[in-house]
Motif scaffolding. Structure first.
Motif, short mmCIF file in Angstrom:
data_model
loop_
_atom_site.label_atom_id
_atom_site.label_comp_id
_atom_site.label_asym_id
_atom_site.label_seq_id
_atom_site.Cartn_x
_atom_site.Cartn_y
_atom_site.Cartn_z
N LEU A 1 0.86 -1.19 0.00
CA LEU A 1 0.00 0.00 0.00
C LEU A 1 0.89 1.23 0.00
N LEU A 2 0.70 2.12 -0.98
CA LEU A 2 1.60 3.24 -1.20
C LEU A 2 0.91 4.59 -1.02
N VAL A 3 1.72 5.58 -0.63
CA VAL A 3 1.22 6.95 -0.55
C VAL A 3 2.31 7.90 -1.01
N ASN A 4 1.92 8.94 -1.71
CA ASN A 4 2.85 9.97 -2.15
C ASN A 4 3.46 10.66 -0.94
N GLU A 5 4.80 10.68 -0.84
CA GLU A 5 5.47 11.19 0.35
C GLU A 5 5.28 12.69 0.56
N PRO A 6 5.41 13.55 -0.45
CA PRO A 6 5.16 14.98 -0.20
C PRO A 6 3.76 15.24 0.32
N PHE A 7 2.77 14.55 -0.22
CA PHE A 7 1.40 14.70 0.28
C PHE A 7 1.31 14.24 1.73
N TYR A 8 1.90 13.06 2.02
CA TYR A 8 1.87 12.49 3.37
C TYR A 8 2.56 13.42 4.37
N ARG A 9 3.73 13.95 4.02
CA ARG A 9 4.48 14.81 4.94
C ARG A 9 3.79 16.15 5.14
N ALA A 10 2.98 16.59 4.16
CA ALA A 10 2.27 17.87 4.30
C ALA A 10 1.06 17.78 5.22
N LEU A 11 0.65 16.55 5.54
CA LEU A 11 -0.48 16.38 6.44
C LEU A 11 -0.08 16.75 7.86
N PRO A 12 -0.98 17.30 8.65
CA PRO A 12 -0.70 17.53 10.07
C PRO A 12 -0.36 16.21 10.77
N ARG A 13 0.39 16.30 11.84
CA ARG A 13 0.87 15.09 12.53
C ARG A 13 -0.28 14.17 12.93
N ASP A 14 -1.37 14.74 13.44
CA ASP A 14 -2.46 13.87 13.88
C ASP A 14 -3.12 13.14 12.72
N ILE A 15 -3.17 13.78 11.54
CA ILE A 15 -3.75 13.12 10.37
C ILE A 15 -2.80 12.03 9.86
N ARG A 16 -1.50 12.32 9.86
CA ARG A 16 -0.53 11.29 9.46
C ARG A 16 -0.64 10.06 10.37
N GLU A 17 -0.75 10.30 11.66
CA GLU A 17 -0.89 9.17 12.59
C GLU A 17 -2.17 8.40 12.33
N THR A 18 -3.22 9.11 11.96
CA THR A 18 -4.49 8.44 11.64
C THR A 18 -4.36 7.63 10.35
N VAL A 19 -3.63 8.16 9.37
CA VAL A 19 -3.37 7.41 8.15
C VAL A 19 -2.63 6.12 8.48
N ASP A 20 -1.58 6.21 9.29
CA ASP A 20 -0.80 5.02 9.66
C ASP A 20 -1.67 3.98 10.36
N ARG A 21 -2.47 4.44 11.32
CA ARG A 21 -3.29 3.52 12.10
C ARG A 21 -4.39 2.89 11.23
N SER A 22 -5.00 3.70 10.38
CA SER A 22 -6.07 3.18 9.51
C SER A 22 -5.50 2.23 8.47
N ALA A 23 -4.31 2.52 7.97
CA ALA A 23 -3.67 1.62 7.01
C ALA A 23 -3.38 0.27 7.66
N ALA A 24 -2.84 0.29 8.88
CA ALA A 24 -2.55 -0.96 9.59
C ALA A 24 -3.82 -1.76 9.84
N ASP A 25 -4.89 -1.07 10.22
CA ASP A 25 -6.16 -1.75 10.47
C ASP A 25 -6.74 -2.33 9.17
N ALA A 26 -6.63 -1.57 8.09
CA ALA A 26 -7.15 -2.04 6.80
C ALA A 26 -6.35 -3.23 6.28
N LEU A 27 -5.04 -3.22 6.50
CA LEU A 27 -4.20 -4.34 6.07
C LEU A 27 -4.52 -5.60 6.87
#
Length: 353
Positions: free
Chosen positions: A253-279
């Protein structure tokens, strides 16, 4: 206006839109209250159908993000290669025209050739074994290499399992049954070499063209896991499916890094957690869907065979390993490290299995 110019303008417009959307929120690392004013429109691409486990996993990720961000992170999924095949999708994700995608290390070997070592035939004993290795230190090393070289982040690995041979002509019970078959094989040097060593006419082809190519007799078959074989309706035209287990297919599962790094920290953490749960959801779902796919194959008249794999390995060992070691920088050391990790992981799992 020439079509090429129109496509160029469209592509630039898409990239500009993506940049604008990605910049709506605060800079990376921020998690202050203004994030509740930000929204993100996310394009998610994959090549399988809307009934596949890829799509169901993407939907789970979409729903989790929508719920956990109060509707601010909105994922739009484009299945069935609507935005292009895996290579095209990866190029789009690099420039930001697509934010997220699902693809495999065989395809990504065009950018990270070292990933071809995961394609060595008969490397893993079971799908659990393969997933354990890819989720460990070697997989983390590859993910770091991908990020460094391409600007695309891997959020983890799906549980896809092995690619098995299907065809329109005969069951594969022994290595000689593969000889002469014209099979669609991923455009990857190690895949092509391994199947060619087994006597196959290995033919790279866009996944979206496979169904019609089978119908027209352009190819005799291909290789895929059971779920992909059924969800793409290939069982309608290819009536022989054999558990050859020649190659394990790491899918990520891939994500564009500039887009990912531009997200606020709490949203990035939510992306990580949701990705792990979806996997995790995808892994559980894939086991159930494989059983259902086999039942659907039988109901559709597909002959399923489970050959003894012992005679197959000598045809590709050590030839394919030696060829790959010569192609890769420090190839022998890389492959030895992977094999040692595979053996260590297998020994740790033995008491549990």
């Amino acid at each position: 206006m020439p079509r090429a110019l129109l496509r160029l303008r469209f592509g630039l417009a898409v990239v500009a839109t993506v940049v604008l959307v990605a910049c709506r929120g605060p800079g990376p690392g921020d998690s202050d209250p203004p994030t509740n004013l930000s929204t993100w429109e996310v394009r998610f691409s994959h090549v399988l159908s809307s009934s596949s486990e890829f799509h169901l996993m993407a939907e789970r990720f979409r729903d989790l993000m929508l719920e956990r961000t109060d509707g601010r992170f909105r994922v739009v999924i484009y299945p069935s290669g609507q935005l292009g095949g895996e290579r095209v999708a990866f190029e789009q994700i690099q420039v930001g025209a697509v934010h997220m995608a699902i693809t495999g290390t065989p395809v990504l070997s065009g950018w990270v050739p070292e990933g071809q070592m995961f394609d060595l035939p008969f490397l893993f004993e079971t799908r659990d074994h393969g997933l354990s290795v890819m989720s460990g230190p070697v997989g983390d090393w590859w993910r770091d290499l991908l990020l460094e070289r391409t600007g695309v982040r891997s959020l983890g690995f799906l549980d896809y399992g092995f690619r098995h041979v299907y065809n329109t002509r005969r069951p594969v019970e022994a290595p000689e049954d593969l000889a002469g078959l014209k099979l669609r094989v991923l455009q990857n040097a190690t895949y092509l070499a391994a199947y060619s060593a087994l006597g196959v006419q290995a033919t790279p082809m866009n996944y979206g063209e496979v169904y019609s190519a089978l119908q027209q007799g352009v190819i005799d078959g291909g290789e895929a896991n059971a779920i992909g074989f059924v969800s793409s309706r290939l069982h309608e035209v290819a009536k022989f499916y054999s558990f050859t287990s020649i190659t394990y297919n790491p899918i990520t599962l891939l994500v564009n890094e500039p887009f990912y790094r531009a997200l606020p920290r709490d949203i990035r953490e939510t992306v990580d957690r949701s990705a792990a749960d979806a996997l995790a959801y995808q892994s559980e779902l894939a086991r159930r869907m494989e059983a259902a796919a086999l039942e659907q194959m039988r109901a559709g008249g597909v002959e399923i065979s489970r050959p003894n794999l012992a005679p197959f390995a000598p045809a590709v060992r050590p030839r394919i390993r030696d060829e790959l070691a010569d192609r890769l920088p420090d190839g022998e050391a890389l492959i030895s490290r992977l094999v040692a990790e595979a053996e260590r992981t297998a020994s740790e799992r033995m008491p549990q299995e």
